[in-house]
Design an enzyme around this catalytic site. Sequence first.
Site, PDB file in Angstrom:
ATOM      1  N   GLU A 242     -51.040  22.048-109.994  1.00  0.00           N
ATOM      2  CA  GLU A 242     -51.723  23.167-110.642  1.00  0.00           C
ATOM      3  C   GLU A 242     -52.485  24.075-109.682  1.00  0.00           C
ATOM      4  O   GLU A 242     -53.724  24.141-109.708  1.00  0.00           O
ATOM      5  CB  GLU A 242     -52.680  22.647-111.719  1.00  0.00           C
ATOM      6  CG  GLU A 242     -51.980  21.805-112.775  1.00  0.00           C
ATOM      7  CD  GLU A 242     -52.875  21.437-113.952  1.00  0.00           C
ATOM      8  OE1 GLU A 242     -54.100  21.586-113.841  1.00  0.00           O
ATOM      9  OE2 GLU A 242     -52.341  21.010-114.982  1.00  0.00           O
TER      10      GLU A 242
ATOM     11  N   GLU B 156     -47.199  16.560-117.219  1.00  0.00           N
ATOM     12  CA  GLU B 156     -48.400  16.191-117.985  1.00  0.00           C
ATOM     13  C   GLU B 156     -48.284  16.774-119.384  1.00  0.00           C
ATOM     14  O   GLU B 156     -47.904  17.943-119.539  1.00  0.00           O
ATOM     15  CB  GLU B 156     -49.689  16.756-117.364  1.00  0.00           C
ATOM     16  CG  GLU B 156     -50.104  16.096-116.082  1.00  0.00           C
ATOM     17  CD  GLU B 156     -51.414  16.669-115.529  1.00  0.00           C
ATOM     18  OE1 GLU B 156     -52.255  17.181-116.308  1.00  0.00           O
ATOM     19  OE2 GLU B 156     -51.577  16.608-114.297  1.00  0.00           O
TER      20      GLU B 156
END
Length: 455
Positions: free
Chosen positions: A166, A357
Amino acid sequence: MAVHRFPEGFLWGVATSAQQIEGACDEGGRGESLWDRYAKTPGNIADGSNPFTACDHYHRWREDIELMKWLGVNAYRLSIAWPRILPNGSGAPNEAGLDFYEQLVDELLAAGIKPFVTLNHWDIPQALVDAGGWPERDTVEAFVEYTDAVTRRLGDRVRAWATHNEPWCIAVQGYEEAGHAPGRKNPMEALRTAHHLLLSHGRATSVIRANAPRSEVGIVLNLAPGWPASDSPGDADAVRIHNGLFNRWYLDPLLRGTYPADAIADRVCFGQLPSPELPFVENGDMETINAPLDYLGVNYYGRSVVKAGSDGRPAGVCPVPPEELTEMGWEVFPEGLTRLLSELVQDYDIPAIYITESGAAFSDTVDDDGRIRDPLRTAFLRDHIAAASDAIKAGVPLRGYFAWTLMDNFEWQHGYKMRFGLFRVDYDSLKRTPKESAHWYRGVTAANAVEDERR
Ligand code: FCB
C-alpha cells in the site's frame, strides 16, 4: 442456494504483517522501526498502546502455524521486519533476523502452506527515517540492499514476493495527512515518497528475479473504486479525480510507465505541484518502475463514494447509515470488488491478481459459553468471496484470496481497539481463540467453495 466453486489450485490464505503481530521489538538484534518510535509519542496511538508485545508472534509462531493448519489455508501472507534484517538501515545483515524468517518459512512449507512475503509493510528502520526516509532518493538504495539480503537467503523457498504494501498509505497517510507514522503534512514529501516507493519496487524487482528466479514478483496496492454520489457531471468528475489520485497514480506508472496526465493537472490545480513537471522523476525511472509484474496484489476494503467538493476536490460521502458501518467506519460493499477487478483487467495488462487483504473490524464479544459469535465478519467474508467468484466468472485471472487477518493485532494508529482477526487475541494472556468466522472459513478452505447468500 447458489454455490460458488473455485478453480483447482486456488489459494486460500490469511494475511498478517510483522509490526502488527511480532512484538519482541528489542530482541534478536532487531533495530528500532518507524512505528516503534511513533508509538512512543502520546496521542499518536488512539488507545495509548504500542506494538512492543503485540501478539508475541516472535515467540509463538509455531503455535500460529498450527492455527493456520487448523484453518486449512494453503497460503500465508506475512511480512518481514526490515529492522530485524538491517537494524541500522545498512551494513551487514543481522543473521539472527534472517534465521528467524528462515525457520518460519521452512515450517510453513513443511505444513504445506505457501509463503507470500511482503518486504515493506511500513516498518522501515528508524535510522533510515532519521536520514530523511522515503522522501529521499537514497532510501531506494537502502531498500534494494535489504531486498538483496532477504532474497539471497529465502529466494529459493518463497512462492511470491511483494515489494511494498500500500504505497498510497505510506505516502499520503504518512506524509500528507499525518494520520500515520511519521506524521508529516507536506504534499511534496508525499509525492516524493510515492515515487521512491515505486522506483524502489522496480529496482528491487530485478534483484528478486536474480536471487529468486522461481518466485512470483509483485506489489500490493490498496484500491478503492470511486463511485459518484449523484448523476451530476460534477460528481462524475470527482470520481475521475479520486481514481486518478488514489488508484491510477500507482497503477499507471507500474503498468504503463507513466503518471496519469489528468491527475498531474489536478495536482497542479490543487497546489500540490508548481507545474506539470515532476521534479523527482529522473531519466530512466519510469522504465524501471514499469518492470513486468507476475501479479498484482489487491487490498480491497470498500469503494469511495464522492461528490464535487466546494474547493474542486472530491469530497467523501457516506452512503449508508452509521450503524451499518464497520468499527473502522467503513462501508461494506462487496459489489465494488467485482467491479474493481473487472475494470483492472480491462484497463491494464495484468497476468494474475491475488486479493492480498480483505476483512472487517467488529467489536466482538466473548459469550458466557466462551464462543465468539461474529456473524457480521462471516457475512463480510462470504459476500466478498462470492463477489470475487463473480469476477473470476467474468474472466479475471484471480488466483487467491487472503483474509485480513489471522488474529486480532496492533491496528496502527488505532492500537488494539480494532479487531480484524479470525482468531480473537486476549491481550492479557495472549491466548488465541477461533471466532465463529474462523470455523466458517475453515469450511470454505475445505470445500474450495462458498455459498452465495447475498440478497
Ligand atoms: C491495511 C493494512 C493492514 C491492516 C488493514 C486493516 O491498510 O495493509 O496492515 O491494517 O489495512
